[in-house]
Design an enzyme around this catalytic site. Sequence first.
Site, PDB file in Angstrom:
ATOM      1  N   ASP A 122       0.870  -1.160   0.000  1.00 11.13           N
ATOM      2  CA  ASP A 122       0.000   0.000   0.000  1.00 11.13           C
ATOM      3  C   ASP A 122       0.921   1.228   0.000  1.00 11.13           C
ATOM      4  OD1 ASP A 122      -2.312   1.681   0.632  1.00 11.13           O
ATOM      5  OD2 ASP A 122      -1.498   1.754   2.658  1.00 11.13           O
ATOM      6  N   ASP A 171      -0.278   5.096   1.017  1.00  9.22           N
ATOM      7  CA  ASP A 171      -0.587   6.064   2.070  1.00  9.22           C
ATOM      8  C   ASP A 171      -0.567   5.424   3.451  1.00  9.22           C
ATOM      9  OD1 ASP A 171      -1.066   8.485   0.566  1.00  9.22           O
ATOM     10  OD2 ASP A 171      -2.879   7.527  -0.209  1.00  9.22           O
ATOM     11  N   SER A 182      -2.642   1.315  -4.570  1.00 10.17           N
ATOM     12  CA  SER A 182      -3.094   2.410  -3.719  1.00 10.17           C
ATOM     13  C   SER A 182      -4.482   2.921  -4.058  1.00 10.17           C
ATOM     14  CB  SER A 182      -2.099   3.577  -3.820  1.00 10.17           C
ATOM     15  OG  SER A 182      -2.620   4.722  -3.183  1.00 10.17           O
ATOM     16  N   ALA A 183      -5.248   3.188  -3.000  1.00 10.07           N
ATOM     17  CA  ALA A 183      -6.566   3.804  -3.170  1.00 10.07           C
ATOM     18  C   ALA A 183      -6.427   5.322  -3.184  1.00 10.07           C
ATOM     19  CB  ALA A 183      -7.494   3.371  -2.037  1.00 10.07           C
ATOM     20  N   LYS A 227      -9.134  -3.659  -2.990  1.00 10.06           N
ATOM     21  CA  LYS A 227      -7.783  -3.841  -3.526  1.00 10.06           C
ATOM     22  C   LYS A 227      -7.558  -5.322  -3.773  1.00 10.06           C
ATOM     23  CE  LYS A 227      -5.276  -0.119  -1.418  1.00 10.06           C
ATOM     24  NZ  LYS A 227      -4.147   0.066  -0.516  1.00 10.06           N
TER      25      LYS A 227
END
Length: 291
Positions: A41, A43, A156-157, A205
């Site tokens: 990931d 963030d 990543s979102a 994800k």
Amino acid sequence: LCLQVPELEKATVRIRQPERVRGIIQSLRERGVAKLQVISDFDMTLSRFGCNGRRCPTSHNILDNSHVISEDCKKKLKDLLHYYYPIEIDPNRTLEEKCPLMVEWWTRAHELLAQQKIHKGDIAQIVRESEAMLRDGFKEFFDQLHKNNVPLFIFSAGVGDILEEIIRQANVFYSNVNVVSNYMDFNDDGVLTHFKGPLIHTYNKNNTVLQGTGYFQQLSTRTSIILLGDSMGDLTMADGVPSVENILKIGFLNDKVEERRGKYLDSYDIVLESDETLDVVNGILRYILTE
């Protein structure tokens, strides 16, 4: 194992099944560098959660707080955050409940941003002026993987354009780094009109948003995985890998540590509590990658 990876002695480290973790790390080392890939990931995992008692911005926050966003839009984005973030991290809500609400949050935030006439040419400056910080030890992390040709997949979102710029400005955007995230779509004048699909939020994800990328298929021989995340949604990031022989899941527990500890220890092999560094990850990589 602490003899080989002394970083595991850190006070921030919690492991529910030490023997099992020792076995996985041993296997990762025995299978060798050619089998390894890292899935992470971005963030609050590769970037810091806080610094000197203050929260560090996510890639969305960097955009939200920048000079290119109107005060009215900032307020609306903040309202969305205050409404949806507690839902995102609520341990008592199911994934089924959370998913549609996350889609709603991301969609509304992206629509607000798209109204702001953001220029592609402003992104580098937006990042430079922000308080974005990668975790301590990031350089060794990116360098080790690059030097050993270990693929790093960042899932990543957040906002892909922003996080890529953060990595670029840190001088670690190497050829082995691959990013899947939410990217902005600019018109011919370089102005943001909307975000490209598919939408990636905290809890999707997995394979559903990777269809058509074929990334993991190209790496089908990379059956040893180190997965790095900071939320329950990050646990599915390796779902697209065709065959997994060994996977080590390392979770950063940044927030509401006491109430979420149990869930993290059930789900991640190694849990790092309020640890703003990549020391443990680097220690494990050093052990695995040293001949």
